[in-house]
Design a protein around this motif. Structure first.
Motif, PDB file in Angstrom:
ATOM      1  N   PHE A 279      19.895 -45.037  13.933  1.00  0.00           N
ATOM      2  CA  PHE A 279      20.569 -44.162  14.846  1.00  0.00           C
ATOM      3  C   PHE A 279      21.827 -44.545  15.544  1.00  0.00           C
ATOM      4  O   PHE A 279      22.551 -43.863  15.748  1.00  0.00           O
ATOM      5  CB  PHE A 279      19.453 -43.780  16.254  1.00  0.00           C
ATOM      6  CG  PHE A 279      18.319 -42.657  15.753  1.00  0.00           C
ATOM      7  CD1 PHE A 279      18.501 -41.535  15.336  1.00  0.00           C
ATOM      8  CD2 PHE A 279      17.001 -43.382  16.049  1.00  0.00           C
ATOM      9  CE1 PHE A 279      17.506 -40.888  14.973  1.00  0.00           C
ATOM     10  CE2 PHE A 279      15.944 -42.669  15.670  1.00  0.00           C
ATOM     11  CZ  PHE A 279      16.119 -41.355  15.039  1.00  0.00           C
TER      12      PHE A 279
ATOM     13  N   VAL B 272      24.985 -42.339  15.546  1.00  0.00           N
ATOM     14  CA  VAL B 272      25.837 -42.144  16.883  1.00  0.00           C
ATOM     15  C   VAL B 272      27.249 -42.474  16.763  1.00  0.00           C
ATOM     16  O   VAL B 272      28.352 -41.919  17.224  1.00  0.00           O
ATOM     17  CB  VAL B 272      25.027 -42.822  17.838  1.00  0.00           C
ATOM     18  CG1 VAL B 272      26.038 -42.858  19.233  1.00  0.00           C
ATOM     19  CG2 VAL B 272      23.764 -42.071  18.094  1.00  0.00           C
TER      20      VAL B 272
ATOM     21  N   GLU C 229      31.997 -34.311  10.633  1.00  0.00           N
ATOM     22  CA  GLU C 229      32.099 -33.235  11.575  1.00  0.00           C
ATOM     23  C   GLU C 229      31.013 -32.273  11.471  1.00  0.00           C
ATOM     24  O   GLU C 229      30.311 -32.308  10.175  1.00  0.00           O
ATOM     25  CB  GLU C 229      33.398 -32.503  11.230  1.00  0.00           C
ATOM     26  CG  GLU C 229      34.663 -33.317  11.208  1.00  0.00           C
ATOM     27  CD  GLU C 229      35.053 -33.470  12.769  1.00  0.00           C
ATOM     28  OE1 GLU C 229      34.622 -32.906  13.766  1.00  0.00           O
ATOM     29  OE2 GLU C 229      35.846 -34.657  13.040  1.00  0.00           O
TER      30      GLU C 229
ATOM     31  N   SER D 150      27.372 -30.608  11.861  1.00  0.00           N
ATOM     32  CA  SER D 150      26.075 -31.282  11.597  1.00  0.00           C
ATOM     33  C   SER D 150      25.755 -32.341  10.800  1.00  0.00           C
ATOM     34  O   SER D 150      26.742 -32.316   9.773  1.00  0.00           O
ATOM     35  CB  SER D 150      24.914 -30.040  11.117  1.00  0.00           C
ATOM     36  OG  SER D 150      25.125 -28.813  11.853  1.00  0.00           O
ATOM     37  N   LEU D 151      24.843 -33.006  10.607  1.00  0.00           N
ATOM     38  CA  LEU D 151      24.727 -34.063   9.658  1.00  0.00           C
ATOM     39  C   LEU D 151      24.511 -33.414   8.372  1.00  0.00           C
ATOM     40  O   LEU D 151      23.896 -32.306   8.359  1.00  0.00           O
ATOM     41  CB  LEU D 151      23.586 -35.046   9.973  1.00  0.00           C
ATOM     42  CG  LEU D 151      23.365 -35.961  11.204  1.00  0.00           C
ATOM     43  CD1 LEU D 151      21.920 -36.622  11.305  1.00  0.00           C
ATOM     44  CD2 LEU D 151      24.389 -37.056  10.780  1.00  0.00           C
TER      45      LEU D 151
ATOM     46  N   ALA E  81      16.889 -38.556   9.117  1.00  0.00           N
ATOM     47  CA  ALA E  81      16.663 -38.859  10.488  1.00  0.00           C
ATOM     48  C   ALA E  81      15.403 -38.091  11.050  1.00  0.00           C
ATOM     49  O   ALA E  81      14.664 -38.740  11.786  1.00  0.00           O
ATOM     50  CB  ALA E  81      17.842 -37.823  11.160  1.00  0.00           C
TER      51      ALA E  81
END
Lengths: 57, 577
Positions: free
Chosen positions: B163, B167, B176, B178-179, B187
């Motif tokens: 995480f 982050v 840029e 969404s993942l 995740a």
């Protein structure tokens, strides 16, 4: 999976709220703990606590 | 995803085009290597466990030690070590980002290896023959509990570092929006892992405190409800990671993507919210829990997680079909499937994993989650067949498939043994199919799990029914399937070890695999909308993935048939009136 060459359009429209929800990993983390924490764990522990004690215990 | 100007020290991978942080690469490689070694160890144990059924002279005592260690080695050590490798790979390489706190990560890796060593010592020395579940009042040596706690705590810290990577990558704008979907799936696995590891740590902490004399007793019912938070939850980490790997393999082997990425993300969220509730299906015969709790969680709310699996079960093959049709490959309803790259180990692993997970693992799991049906097979070999179908045919096969790409990329070496790699998924999947189907059938006949001697020779009253009828044949097929699966496992480990030791060093690995991803891959010839549906006419031509649509209808019919058969069996067992 996207390759290195894809760039976001700087003039793109604001992200829709459903997508913002899906993108919020912290919110998802809370959901992943609260839902089973209440429905599986807390409910289950409450049921165990409600069991009558054996008189010989 | 935007390439970042903030991380000039990162190397650009010539194969994928991603920016690579060396700390993250080395860590991911170390975890992947440790995972493969655990798989090899677990496979050796599997052979002895299986051959004992065919007369190999292994004492009952040692058989239980092997079963205990095989369970922990495969279900915890192999899978979670590989998943941490995937988390570090996904949060650094796939995001063009750096690894945070690498020294902490290495320290955690050392602690996890120490935990594995302690637990293995306890199990093999006969101080922890408590099986994977470790239910009290069975007790083990304190170092067993400490070892598991060290390992689980290490995974939890690794999730925190994942995480942190994500982050910071977001903050440094290495990506840029969404993942990417694959990282999003990782995740989801990490998020599911948090609750799972916390409940598991609580359960094992109670037993550890009891083993060192701080607590006088641990309530078995309390322990069981805590334990299945990790006992079941860890397998759901595997599930989410496996689906993420499926999407990664579509990208790597076909250059494809899901037909509706938003829907795939929503399915991950359904898993995050509801998959843990399935843990109750392990407690169906627990006397402490009320009927409402058990039925509400398994027969109602769990279906929201089943819906997620059904979405992925459609989305993954549809992604394959769309990618093939984009390139104009294959005619008719299934030509895209016939002309798929079946010689690519990543693709064959992907398809075999998806098919077997859906048709056998998923369906048998849903059947077991139905309270009345669960009564027929609880604690039988059916349960073992189900979870071998999920974590071996599904997760392990998918992880093997991505290894053929991941390990060469991480080790910066060329894959060695390509010919073996092309056959390996078929051998392994064939063995596991035989193993699991025979286990499911034996379980239907009532064969119990975790019993060394099915004749109960030392019991006051012996049991003869498991030496009669079709049971011996099924148990022989279990052993044959296990041997075949181990042969497939040896092929995999051989390719991995040879690649790591003698593979040619290169900055552009995977030259000997047909990669359809990265800067050197050829783009699709034309947008999908401009391509005809390869000869399809009428109603089928209206669908973006008509072949997948037809397969999904077949799958639903299969689901219904098995449900009807299972309830028919139930009616035969418990006639009413």
């Amino acid at each position: 999976m996207r390759s290195n060459g894809d760039f976001e359009d700087p003039g793109a429209e604001p992200t829709p709220w459903p997508q913002r929800v899906l993108d919020n990993l912290w919110l998802l983390l809370v959901v992943s703990i609260v839902v089973p924490g209440l429905l599986y764990l807390a409910w289950g522990l409450w049921e165990l606590a409600e069991l009558p004690r054996w008189a010989g215990a | 995803m935007a390439a970042t100007a903030n991380a000039p020290e990162l190397r650009t991978c010539a194969t994928t085009g991603f920016r690579v942080d060396e700390s993250g690469r080395r860590l991911a490689l170390a975890y992947a290597v440790a995972a493969v070694l655990m798989l090899a160890a677990g496979g050796v144990m599997a052979i002895f466990i299986a051959l004992q059924r065919q007369g190999l002279p292994i004492s009952d005592d040692w058989w239980y030690r092997l079963v205990a260690s095989h369970g922990a080695t495969m279900l915890l050590f192999w899978l979670l070590l590989f998943e941490v490798a995937a988390l570090y790979w996904g949060s650094t390489m796939l995001l063009n980002a750096r690894m945070r706190a690498p020294r902490v990560a290495w320290g955690v890796f050392g602690a996890m290896l120490l935990g594995i060593a302690l637990a293995q010592w306890a199990m093999f020395s006969g101080n922890a023959t408590v099986m994977f579940t470790a239910y009290p009042p069975l007790t083990a040596h304190p170092l067993y509990y400490l070892g598991i706690l060290l390992f689980a705590g290490g995974v939890l810290v690794a999730i925190c570092l994942f995480f942190a990577n994500v982050v910071m990558a977001r903050r440094e704008r290495t990506y840029e929006g969404s993942l990417p979907l694959v990282v999003y799936g990782f995740a989801a696995a990490a998020i599911i892992g948090v609750y799972s590891l916390l409940t598991g740590a609580a359960a094992y902490l109670l037993l550890f405190l009891q083993s060192v004399g701080v607590l006088t007793e641990v309530d078995p019912a309390l322990y069981r409800i805590l334990f299945w938070g990790i006992g079941h939850g860890a397998q759901q980490v595997n599930l989410a990671a496996m689906v993420a790997v499926w999407y990664a393999l579509i990208g790597l082997t076909l250059g494809g993507r899901p037909v509706n990425e938003g829907l795939s993300r929503f399915a991950f969220v359904l898993l995050i919210a509801f998959i843990h509730l399935g843990a109750v299906h392990h407690l169906m015969v627990d006397p402490g829990l009320g009927t409402s709790h058990r039925i509400m969680n398994t027969s109602y709310l769990l279906y929201l997680a089943v819906l997620a699996s059904l979405i992925h079960a459609f989305s993954v093959p549809a992604g394959i079909e769309a990618a093939q049709r984009e390139r104009g490959i294959g005619k008719g309803l299934f030509g895209w499937l016939v002309r798929a790259p079946w010689r690519e180990p990543g693709f064959s692993s992907l398809v075999l994993s998806v098919v077997y997970f859906g048709f056998v693992a998923g369906v048998s799991g849903v059947l077991m989650g139905t309270m009345q049906l669960n009564m027929l097979i609880h604690n039988t070999l059916f349960v073992v067949g189900h979870f071998h179908a999920t974590v071996v045919s599904g997760t392990t096969l998918a992880f093997m498939g991505i290894s053929y790409y991941l390990l060469p990329l991480l080790a910066r070496r060329e894959l060695v043994g390509t010919r073996i790699a092309r056959w390996q998924p078929y051998v392994f999947a064939g063995g596991v199919a035989l193993l699991t189907l025979a286990m499911l059938a034996a379980g239907q006949m009532g064969v119990p799990r975790r019993v060394a001697d099915l004749g109960y020779a030392d019991a006051p009253v012996g049991v003869t029914q498991f030496g009669e009828g079709a049971v011996p044949l099924m148990m022989t097929l279990v052993s044959v399937g296990a041997i075949l699966a181990v042969v497939g496992g040896v092929m995999y480990v051989w390719v991995m070890v040879r690649t790591l030791l003698v593979g040619e060093r290169t900055d552009a690995p995977l030259a000997n695999l047909a990669l359809r991803f990265g800067p050197t891959a050829a783009p699709p010839p034309a947008p999908a909308s401009e391509l005809p549906h390869n000869g399809l006419k009428g109603r089928w031509a209206r669908f973006e993935a008509p072949g997948t649509y037809a397969m999904v209808l077949f799958f639903l019919a299969w689901f219904v048939v098995l449900y009807v058969v299972a309830h028919f069996n139930l009616a035969q067992s418990w006639p009413v009136g």
